[in-house]
Design an enzyme around this catalytic site. Structure first.
Site, short mmCIF file in Angstrom:
data_model
loop_
_atom_site.label_atom_id
_atom_site.label_comp_id
_atom_site.label_asym_id
_atom_site.label_seq_id
_atom_site.Cartn_x
_atom_site.Cartn_y
_atom_site.Cartn_z
N SER A 1 -103.81 19.15 -74.80
CA SER A 1 -103.51 19.55 -75.98
C SER A 1 -104.78 20.82 -76.01
O SER A 1 -105.84 21.00 -75.16
CB SER A 1 -104.35 18.65 -76.94
OG SER A 1 -104.60 19.42 -78.28
N TYR B 1 -109.62 11.82 -79.36
CA TYR B 1 -108.46 12.57 -78.94
C TYR B 1 -109.04 13.79 -78.09
O TYR B 1 -108.23 13.92 -76.96
CB TYR B 1 -107.59 12.74 -80.11
CG TYR B 1 -106.38 13.72 -79.75
CD1 TYR B 1 -105.19 13.04 -79.26
CD2 TYR B 1 -106.24 14.99 -79.96
CE1 TYR B 1 -103.97 13.64 -78.82
CE2 TYR B 1 -105.16 15.67 -79.37
CZ TYR B 1 -103.86 15.05 -78.84
OH TYR B 1 -102.93 15.71 -78.53
#
Length: 243
Positions: free
Chosen positions: A140, A153
């Site tokens: 990401s 995350y």
């Protein structure tokens, strides 16, 4: 000619499902996995098999050694070799770090990062033996820049990025390429918490003017996994020039 094969983790929906179908369309035998939703995974299996290839499915938490090992061993037994591993399984958590419990932290780390280690470790011996292989990790942009209220995350995706660079150096002499795709805003269930207004505001920030589609990611991942072997150790943003 012996068909090539791919393992795709987290394939019951979204990016993983699209990747599995993309490889099936290209004639790859496919092994798919999800954490717990067997019915969704069975539906993906049928879609994959509709392209005339073999598909095996495995339900289990691949952040745990037993399940990751079984998934990869089952694929190797069924197909005889593993050409590509796509480490896609992942979960997110929105909230302040001060409100994050240790159990939640451990769950995110196990699912997002430990699974990458376990599955990679499981397929590497066979890839080294055949002197070829591709590992593509789905990361990401938050693993590059970090995101407020997504610290855990972001940390796991940053870990994946460093893992990718280090493992690529380790495996390059064996003709095994390791890369990561750092996704931006992709239209998946992970982003369904956004209101219509929030989504429109976010789209306005993206120079390409839209969220990415899972099919966009799948096509790009396939291109990396089948492209030039000199491409390795790269973290490639796929975000429509967002960040």
């Amino acid at each position: 000619m012996i068909p090539k094969s791919v393992i795709v983790t987290g394939a019951s929906r979204g990016i993983g499902k699209a990747i599995a179908i993309e490889f099936a369309k290209a004639g790859y035998n496919v092994a798919i996995n999800c954490h717990s939703n067997a019915s969704l995974l069975d539906a993906v299996k049928l879609q994959v098999e509709s392209h005339g290839v073999c598909c095996i499915s495995y339900v289990g938490n691949i952040g745990e050694e037993e399940h990751a090992t079984r998934l990869c061993a089952s694929a190797l037994e069924a197909f005889g070799h593993i050409d590509v591993l796509i480490n896609n399984a992942g979960i997110s958590h929105i909230g302040l770090l001060s409100d994050l419990s240790l159990a939640e932290w451990n769950s995110i780390v196990t699912t997002n990062l430990t699974s990458v280690f376990l599955c990679s470790r499981s397929v590497i011996p066979s890839m080294v033996h055949q002197k070829s292989g591709r590992i593509v990790n789905i990361s990401s942009v938050w693993g590059i820049s970090g995101a407020s209220c997504e610290v855990a995350y972001s940390a796991t995706k940053g870990g994946i990025n460093s893992f990718t660079k280090a493992l690529a150096k380790e495996l390059a002499p064996s003709n095994i390429q390791v890369n990561a795709v750092a996704c931006g805003a992709i239209d998946t269930q992970m982003n369904q918490f956004l209101s219509k207004e929030d989504k429109e505001e976010l789209e306005a920030e993206i120079p390409s003017g839209r969220f990415g589609k899972v099919e966009d990611v799948a096509e790009f991942v396939y291109a990396i996994a089948t492209g030039n072997t000199y491409l390795t150790g790269q973290i490639i943003p796929f975000d429509g020039a967002w960040l």
